[in-house]
Design a protein around this motif. Sequence first.
Motif, PDB file in Angstrom:
ATOM      1  N   LEU A   4       0.846  -1.177   0.000  1.00  0.00           N
ATOM      2  CA  LEU A   4       0.000   0.000   0.000  1.00  0.00           C
ATOM      3  C   LEU A   4       0.887   1.234   0.000  1.00  0.00           C
ATOM      4  N   VAL A   5       0.600   2.166  -0.880  1.00  0.00           N
ATOM      5  CA  VAL A   5       1.394   3.377  -0.988  1.00  0.00           C
ATOM      6  C   VAL A   5       0.480   4.584  -0.876  1.00  0.00           C
ATOM      7  N   GLU A   6       0.659   5.358   0.197  1.00  0.00           N
ATOM      8  CA  GLU A   6      -0.118   6.572   0.388  1.00  0.00           C
ATOM      9  C   GLU A   6       0.577   7.749  -0.282  1.00  0.00           C
ATOM     10  N   SER A   7      -0.220   8.704  -0.705  1.00  0.00           N
ATOM     11  CA  SER A   7       0.316   9.928  -1.275  1.00  0.00           C
ATOM     12  C   SER A   7      -0.688  11.047  -1.073  1.00  0.00           C
ATOM     13  N   GLY A   8      -0.241  12.265  -1.263  1.00  0.00           N
ATOM     14  CA  GLY A   8      -1.121  13.421  -1.198  1.00  0.00           C
ATOM     15  C   GLY A   8      -0.982  14.262   0.050  1.00  0.00           C
ATOM     16  N   GLY A   9      -0.171  13.826   0.997  1.00  0.00           N
ATOM     17  CA  GLY A   9       0.017  14.605   2.202  1.00  0.00           C
ATOM     18  C   GLY A   9       0.801  15.872   1.939  1.00  0.00           C
ATOM     19  N   CYS A  22      -4.444   6.089  -1.657  1.00  0.00           N
ATOM     20  CA  CYS A  22      -3.797   4.849  -1.249  1.00  0.00           C
ATOM     21  C   CYS A  22      -3.897   3.872  -2.403  1.00  0.00           C
ATOM     22  N   ALA A  23      -2.767   3.584  -3.028  1.00  0.00           N
ATOM     23  CA  ALA A  23      -2.719   2.664  -4.154  1.00  0.00           C
ATOM     24  C   ALA A  23      -2.290   1.291  -3.669  1.00  0.00           C
ATOM     25  N   ALA A  24      -3.083   0.281  -3.978  1.00  0.00           N
ATOM     26  CA  ALA A  24      -2.817  -1.085  -3.557  1.00  0.00           C
ATOM     27  C   ALA A  24      -2.237  -1.902  -4.702  1.00  0.00           C
ATOM     28  N   SER A  25      -1.377  -2.856  -4.360  1.00  0.00           N
ATOM     29  CA  SER A  25      -0.724  -3.690  -5.366  1.00  0.00           C
ATOM     30  C   SER A  25      -1.589  -4.845  -5.842  1.00  0.00           C
ATOM     31  N   SER A  26      -2.710  -5.074  -5.205  1.00  0.00           N
ATOM     32  CA  SER A  26      -3.626  -6.127  -5.605  1.00  0.00           C
ATOM     33  C   SER A  26      -5.052  -5.622  -5.497  1.00  0.00           C
ATOM     34  N   THR A  77      -7.557   1.744  -5.719  1.00  0.00           N
ATOM     35  CA  THR A  77      -7.157   2.933  -4.986  1.00  0.00           C
ATOM     36  C   THR A  77      -8.269   3.387  -4.054  1.00  0.00           C
ATOM     37  N   VAL A  78      -7.876   3.778  -2.861  1.00  0.00           N
ATOM     38  CA  VAL A  78      -8.782   4.333  -1.867  1.00  0.00           C
ATOM     39  C   VAL A  78      -8.393   5.781  -1.631  1.00  0.00           C
TER      40      VAL A  78
END
Length: 114
Positions: A4-9, A22-26, A77-78
């Motif tokens: 899981l990779v968060e971004s946007g902060g 939050c981009a998930a690999s699956s 993505t969440v």
Amino acid sequence: QVQLVESGGGLVQPGGSLTLSCAASSSIVSANAMGWYRQAPGKQRELVARIRRGGSTNYGDPVKGRFTISRDTAKNTVYLQMNSLKPDDTAVYYCKAEMLYSYWGQGTQVTVSS
């Protein structure tokens, strides 16, 4: 293993808005739930928002009416849309995937300050 990779902060003024991703690999379609949690220095990690497999959501009391969790299953993505931000929202925000096991992202810093 799910990554899981968060971004946007980042830094935002009080009253401002920010969107976290939050981009998930699956696939997140099969996840029992996806959620956002936050942790400020010296404090316990707390629930921010959570969306279950069926689409129902719940929010921590401090963010109700201001934050919205959503998902794009096609993109795995969440998102967390944060409005009317307050200094007390300052924390590291973590994405969580609840599957057979639970997985956490590395976190993204959100700082609300003038």
